[in-house]
Design a protein around this motif. Structure first.
Motif, mmCIF file in Angstrom:
data_model
loop_
_atom_site.group_PDB
_atom_site.id
_atom_site.type_symbol
_atom_site.label_atom_id
_atom_site.label_comp_id
_atom_site.label_asym_id
_atom_site.label_seq_id
_atom_site.Cartn_x
_atom_site.Cartn_y
_atom_site.Cartn_z
ATOM 1 N N SER A 124 14.151 -4.354 -11.641
ATOM 2 C CA SER A 124 12.974 -3.774 -10.983
ATOM 3 C C SER A 124 13.291 -2.375 -10.479
ATOM 4 O O SER A 124 14.150 -2.198 -9.600
ATOM 5 C CB SER A 124 12.533 -4.655 -9.811
ATOM 6 N N ALA A 125 12.596 -1.392 -11.017
ATOM 7 C CA ALA A 125 12.791 -0.013 -10.563
ATOM 8 C C ALA A 125 12.407 0.137 -9.101
ATOM 9 O O ALA A 125 13.060 0.871 -8.343
ATOM 10 C CB ALA A 125 11.960 0.936 -11.428
ATOM 11 N N LEU A 126 11.357 -0.594 -8.664
ATOM 12 C CA LEU A 126 10.916 -0.503 -7.276
ATOM 13 C C LEU A 126 11.964 -1.078 -6.337
ATOM 14 O O LEU A 126 12.236 -0.520 -5.269
ATOM 15 C CB LEU A 126 9.581 -1.224 -7.097
ATOM 16 N N ALA A 127 12.567 -2.203 -6.730
ATOM 17 C CA ALA A 127 13.618 -2.794 -5.900
ATOM 18 C C ALA A 127 14.833 -1.881 -5.838
ATOM 19 O O ALA A 127 15.512 -1.792 -4.805
ATOM 20 C CB ALA A 127 14.005 -4.166 -6.434
ATOM 21 N N ASP A 128 15.125 -1.193 -6.932
ATOM 22 C CA ASP A 128 16.284 -0.301 -6.968
ATOM 23 C C ASP A 128 16.112 0.911 -6.059
ATOM 24 O O ASP A 128 17.059 1.341 -5.393
ATOM 25 C CB ASP A 128 16.549 0.166 -8.400
ATOM 26 N N LYS A 129 14.893 1.469 -6.034
ATOM 27 C CA LYS A 129 14.693 2.676 -5.230
ATOM 28 C C LYS A 129 14.164 2.379 -3.836
ATOM 29 O O LYS A 129 14.356 3.176 -2.905
ATOM 30 C CB LYS A 129 13.739 3.640 -5.941
ATOM 31 N N GLY A 130 13.527 1.215 -3.650
ATOM 32 C CA GLY A 130 12.952 0.864 -2.359
ATOM 33 C C GLY A 130 11.513 1.340 -2.231
ATOM 34 O O GLY A 130 11.122 2.345 -2.827
ATOM 35 N N GLN A 131 10.744 0.603 -1.442
ATOM 36 C CA GLN A 131 9.323 0.901 -1.277
ATOM 37 C C GLN A 131 9.063 1.854 -0.117
ATOM 38 O O GLN A 131 9.733 1.787 0.912
ATOM 39 C CB GLN A 131 8.539 -0.371 -0.961
ATOM 40 N N LYS A 132 8.036 2.663 -0.303
ATOM 41 C CA LYS A 132 7.474 3.425 0.806
ATOM 42 C C LYS A 132 6.173 2.739 1.211
ATOM 43 O O LYS A 132 5.340 2.432 0.363
ATOM 44 C CB LYS A 132 7.227 4.876 0.396
ATOM 45 N N ILE A 133 6.025 2.500 2.507
ATOM 46 C CA ILE A 133 4.920 1.697 3.033
ATOM 47 C C ILE A 133 4.070 2.526 3.989
ATOM 48 O O ILE A 133 4.591 3.325 4.768
ATOM 49 C CB ILE A 133 5.468 0.463 3.788
ATOM 50 N N MET A 134 2.769 2.326 3.944
ATOM 51 C CA MET A 134 1.876 2.833 4.982
ATOM 52 C C MET A 134 1.252 1.627 5.684
ATOM 53 O O MET A 134 1.312 0.500 5.175
ATOM 54 C CB MET A 134 0.781 3.725 4.388
ATOM 55 N N THR A 135 0.699 1.825 6.849
ATOM 56 C CA THR A 135 0.068 0.736 7.580
ATOM 57 C C THR A 135 -1.442 0.949 7.647
ATOM 58 O O THR A 135 -1.936 2.076 7.543
ATOM 59 C CB THR A 135 0.631 0.601 9.008
ATOM 60 N N ALA A 136 -2.167 -0.159 7.817
ATOM 61 C CA ALA A 136 -3.630 -0.116 7.912
ATOM 62 C C ALA A 136 -4.096 -1.315 8.713
ATOM 63 O O ALA A 136 -3.403 -2.342 8.801
ATOM 64 C CB ALA A 136 -4.259 -0.133 6.521
ATOM 65 N N ASP A 137 -5.275 -1.201 9.298
ATOM 66 C CA ASP A 137 -5.839 -2.301 10.075
ATOM 67 C C ASP A 137 -6.073 -3.516 9.185
ATOM 68 O O ASP A 137 -6.536 -3.390 8.051
ATOM 69 C CB ASP A 137 -7.160 -1.889 10.719
#
Length: 284
Positions: A124-137
């Motif tokens: 998984s490319a996403l697992a390798d680089k890590g996620q960027k997260i935003m928050t929302a209600d």
């Protein structure tokens, strides 16, 4: 062309049909499960079917197909589509009836459909680089513990995340993180303790979550079930998410705040390795 399952029949995907009067189409009156396929075997199948039965019961929906028949159908789809890594999507609606807010007459047969999707799970490319997260209600219906197909808000959030150049969204209720758009959320404190929100109507009881907690216990990794705030998450040593298809995916940024050194942390990376091996060993 894939072979899909529709109410007991295996048909080419371009021949699969359900009625325009199906309540899943008209009211989102349906539940679903996603079971991963790893090395041609089913991961956490029993857990997914147990949660399916709970969702059906909570909505007073019936399905005459037995668990054994569901297992046989899953395995047949794996065989017919030669899937070695990916997923099987299953959906049950209350069935076909003229449009009415009242449920159809007792005995109306449910609609059951299943299909496969090929997907790389281990690499998984996403697992390798890590996620960027935003928050929302978190403004969803407050029965998030039922795995319904009412996913429009989650879809809107995923698209908002993409438009903002990040990977996903963590939803927030009363200042505390509930879960991701399609995953459970975790942080790792300075002393290495994993923190995740306890099971309630506010989150889906993830099957991967339950398996991960068993893995952590076996490897003497401490998990604390309690709510955590967005500020606590931003100050955490690490963070990650779990889901059936994502397994364990590190988080490296929340609302523009970098976690740690901005790379997937050792706890999340280790848990991913442990979980993948656990899944391979336990798959059926």
């Amino acid at each position: 062309m894939r072979t899909v399952y529709v109410n007991g029949a295996y048909v080419p995907e371009n021949e699969a049909k359900i009625s325009v009067f199906d309540r899943g189409f008209l009211f989102a009156d349906a539940v679903y499960e996603v079971t991963c396929v790893l090395d041609g075997k089913l991961v956490d199948f029993d857990g997914h079917i147990a949660r399916l039965r709970r969702s059906l019961a909570e909505l007073k929906m019936t399905l005459s197909v037995t668990d054994e028949e569901l297992l046989a159908a899953h395995r047949e789809l794996v065989k017919l589509n030669a899937i070695t890594e990916g997923l099987i999507y299953l959906q049950v609606s209350r069935g076909e009836a003229d449009r009415d807010f009242l449920f159809p007459a007792e005995g109306t047969p449910a609609t059951l459909v299943m299909f496969t999707q090929e997907k790389a799970l281990v690499k998984s490319a996403l697992a390798d680089k890590g996620q960027k997260i935003m928050t929302a209600d978190d403004i969803r219906w407050r029965r998030c513990d039922i795995k319904t197909v009412q996913l429009l808000y989650a879809s809107l959030l995923k698209n908002e995340a993409k438009a903002n150049g990040v990977d996903d969204v963590w939803m927030v209720l009363d200042g505390q993180v509930t879960e991701g758009s399609s995953n459970n959320a975790y942080i790792v404190t300075a002393d290495g303790t994993i923190v995740t929100r306890p099971i309630s109507n506010d989150i889906l009881a993830g099957i991967t979550r339950a398996s991960l907690m068993r893995c952590a216990e076996e490897h003497q990794i401490k998990i604390e079930e309690r709510p955590f705030t967005v500020d606590e998450a931003k100050a955490a040593k690490e963070a990650f998410t779990t889901s059936a298809t994502g397994m364990v995916v590190p988080v490296i940024e929340i609302d523009g705040v970098t976690l740690g050194d901005g790379k997937p942390g050792p706890v999340a990376k280790r848990l991913r390795e442990i979980f993948i091996q656990f899944s391979r060993d336990a798959a059926i």
